[in-house]
Enzyme design. Structure first.
Site, PDB file in Angstrom:
ATOM      1  N   TYR A 221      -3.328   3.355   2.641  1.00 25.60           N
ATOM      2  CA  TYR A 221      -3.244   3.584   4.089  1.00 25.60           C
ATOM      3  C   TYR A 221      -4.492   4.292   4.609  1.00 25.60           C
ATOM      4  O   TYR A 221      -5.054   3.918   5.640  1.00 25.60           O
ATOM      5  CB  TYR A 221      -1.994   4.417   4.402  1.00 25.60           C
ATOM      6  CG  TYR A 221      -1.985   5.009   5.790  1.00 25.60           C
ATOM      7  CD1 TYR A 221      -1.488   4.281   6.865  1.00 25.60           C
ATOM      8  CD2 TYR A 221      -2.503   6.283   6.033  1.00 25.60           C
ATOM      9  CE1 TYR A 221      -1.510   4.811   8.147  1.00 25.60           C
ATOM     10  CE2 TYR A 221      -2.534   6.817   7.306  1.00 25.60           C
ATOM     11  CZ  TYR A 221      -2.033   6.072   8.362  1.00 25.60           C
ATOM     12  OH  TYR A 221      -2.075   6.595   9.631  1.00 25.60           O
TER      13      TYR A 221
ATOM     14  N   SER B 204       1.842   2.915  -5.044  1.00 21.08           N
ATOM     15  CA  SER B 204       1.644   1.466  -4.900  1.00 21.08           C
ATOM     16  C   SER B 204       1.376   0.814  -6.256  1.00 21.08           C
ATOM     17  O   SER B 204       1.769  -0.333  -6.489  1.00 21.08           O
ATOM     18  CB  SER B 204       0.509   1.162  -3.918  1.00 21.08           C
ATOM     19  OG  SER B 204      -0.688   1.802  -4.294  1.00 21.08           O
TER      20      SER B 204
ATOM     21  N   TYR C 261       0.840  -1.206   0.000  1.00 22.13           N
ATOM     22  CA  TYR C 261       0.000   0.000   0.000  1.00 22.13           C
ATOM     23  C   TYR C 261       0.870   1.249   0.000  1.00 22.13           C
ATOM     24  O   TYR C 261       2.033   1.220   0.406  1.00 22.13           O
ATOM     25  CB  TYR C 261      -0.936   0.027   1.217  1.00 22.13           C
ATOM     26  CG  TYR C 261      -0.250   0.165   2.562  1.00 22.13           C
ATOM     27  CD1 TYR C 261       0.005   1.423   3.114  1.00 22.13           C
ATOM     28  CD2 TYR C 261       0.144  -0.955   3.293  1.00 22.13           C
ATOM     29  CE1 TYR C 261       0.619   1.554   4.350  1.00 22.13           C
ATOM     30  CE2 TYR C 261       0.756  -0.840   4.528  1.00 22.13           C
ATOM     31  CZ  TYR C 261       0.991   0.419   5.055  1.00 22.13           C
ATOM     32  OH  TYR C 261       1.607   0.546   6.278  1.00 22.13           O
ATOM     33  N   CYS C 262       0.264   2.364  -0.481  1.00 20.54           N
ATOM     34  CA  CYS C 262       0.851   3.693  -0.312  1.00 20.54           C
ATOM     35  C   CYS C 262      -0.179   4.525   0.444  1.00 20.54           C
ATOM     36  O   CYS C 262      -1.004   3.960   1.165  1.00 20.54           O
ATOM     37  CB  CYS C 262       1.241   4.316  -1.656  1.00 20.54           C
ATOM     38  SG  CYS C 262      -0.138   4.580  -2.797  1.00 20.54           S
ATOM     39  N   PHE C 263      -0.158   5.832   0.319  1.00 18.98           N
ATOM     40  CA  PHE C 263      -1.058   6.630   1.150  1.00 18.98           C
ATOM     41  C   PHE C 263      -2.524   6.467   0.752  1.00 18.98           C
ATOM     42  O   PHE C 263      -3.385   6.205   1.585  1.00 18.98           O
ATOM     43  CB  PHE C 263      -0.662   8.111   1.122  1.00 18.98           C
ATOM     44  CG  PHE C 263      -1.516   8.948   2.039  1.00 18.98           C
ATOM     45  CD1 PHE C 263      -1.507   8.718   3.408  1.00 18.98           C
ATOM     46  CD2 PHE C 263      -2.353   9.928   1.535  1.00 18.98           C
ATOM     47  CE1 PHE C 263      -2.315   9.461   4.265  1.00 18.98           C
ATOM     48  CE2 PHE C 263      -3.159  10.689   2.378  1.00 18.98           C
ATOM     49  CZ  PHE C 263      -3.140  10.451   3.748  1.00 18.98           C
TER      50      PHE C 263
END
Length: 364
Positions: free
Chosen positions: A125, A104, A96-98
């Site tokens: 996230y 991602s 995952y990223c933000f």
């Protein structure tokens, strides 16, 4: 390239303790992440910073172009290797990223090009974090709490660890909940604590527990503030009071705060361990100086210094038991007795550790 897999089945991630690759920059990860997440960033802090400036000045397309230029060649290969190495030992990992967006997706595409398919979290996230906070609020409505009380040193944490339906707030907060309760390692961020607590609540409820047991805490554990909804729920809960003889309480406190603490400090500070531990104990005593009052503060410091001299002279820690006994009788016991008297109507049961364990197993 065909659409790569995404998942928003956050409950499954929690119940399976799914390993997670967090591709955000270290500065983002440090503010808070999820249990079982490892930070293997697409861009480091500096790279993220300059790409962010480019985005503000020239827009997304130019920022993406700069990002690809910065993370290319050997740098790109090293990042991909870090991900593939982790996936090799954690084949069920997700990333995952933000917000589940470009970072991602890029990582996922690079992995696919290298023969590794991985699922990314839909919404990243932010979506998972929001879900965990919503689930915490729901969870609080789904269990009946029992609060485990007792004087300092009575062995509440020891008992709590034996109970399958217990939530160890002090363990999650890495703090023993008193002025002397700081651990040698730092407390987690509030976000890390809240995420870990959400995991624990979701997993316990999934196991079918109707009652959950919590140690008697205030609004915070160290510098970690507990969720307001949980504090309110626990404030009205029935109390089970652990009663332990004073001598045994002195032994338990000594073991945790002196003997084991010395071993921990030795591991980290080596030859300087006693100096650092002594400084930390003086700081802890200063934190309660006002409540102790001038005369008692003077006495407790003198007893501590006597114990320290004995340790340096004879390598004996026994003198600290006198110090602990004074702190219990003059500070902790009067404070606890006042609090328990105010909550007398909530007391459901009193007993020793074995009696409470038996009572809780039968309680419905």
């Amino acid at each position: 390239m065909e659409e790569l897999p995404q998942s928003s089945d956050f409950r499954s991630i929690v119940l399976n303790n799914t390993p997670l690759i967090d591709v955000r920059a270290p500065v983002e990860f440090a503010k808070g992440a999820f249990p079982h997440a490892v930070n293997l960033p697409l861009m480091n802090d500096e790279e993220r910073h300059v790409v962010g400036i480019k985005y503000k000045e020239e827009g997304n397309a130019e920022a993406v172009k700069l990002g690809h230029a910065l993370v290319s060649g050997d740098v790109k290969e090293a990042r991909i290797k870090a991900w593939t190495d982790f996936i090799a030992s954690h084949p069920d990992a997700m990333l995952y990223c933000f917000r589940g967006g470009q970072r991602s997706q890029i990582a996922q595409e690079w992995l696919a090009e290298n023969g590794r398919e991985i699922v990314r979290l839909k919404g990243g996230y932010k979506a998972f974090r929001n879900w965990l906070m919503q689930e915490t609020e729901k969870a609080v409505e789904q269990f009946k709490p029992i609060v485990l009380g007792g004087r300092t040193g009575s062995g509440k944490t020891i008992l709590l660890k034996k109970l399958q339906n217990a939530i160890d707030l002090e363990g999650l907060a890495n703090h023993r909940g008193s002025s002397f309760g700081r651990d040698i390692t730092p407390q987690p961020t509030l976000i890390d604590f809240e995420n870990a607590l959400a995991y624990d609540l979701i997993q316990k409820l999934d196991q079918g527990f109707e009652h959950l047991v919590f140690e008697d805490e205030g609004k915070c554990v160290g510098r970690i503030y507990l969720p307001k909804i949980l504090v309110e729920h626990l404030s009205e809960a029935p109390l089970v009071v652990l009663e332990t003889p004073t001598e045994k309480r002195i032994e338990i406190t000594f073991d945790e705060y002196v003997a084991k603490a010395h071993e921990k400090y030795k591991e980290v500070y080596h030859a300087d361990y006693l100096k650092v531990w002594t400084e930390d104990m003086h700081e802890a005593m200063k934190r309660i100086q006002k409540r102790l009052g001038g005369q008692r503060y003077k006495i407790v410091c003198e007893i501590f210094e006597d114990a320290l001299k004995e340790q340096k002279k004879n390598s004996s820690l026994e003198g600290y038991k006198v110090w602990i006994a004074y702190l219990l009788s003059e500070y902790y016991d009067p404070m606890y007795d006042y609090q328990i008297e105010r909550n007398a109507s909530r007391i459901l049961f009193r007993g020793n550790a074995q009696e409470i364990e038996a009572f809780l197993k039968e309680y419905r």
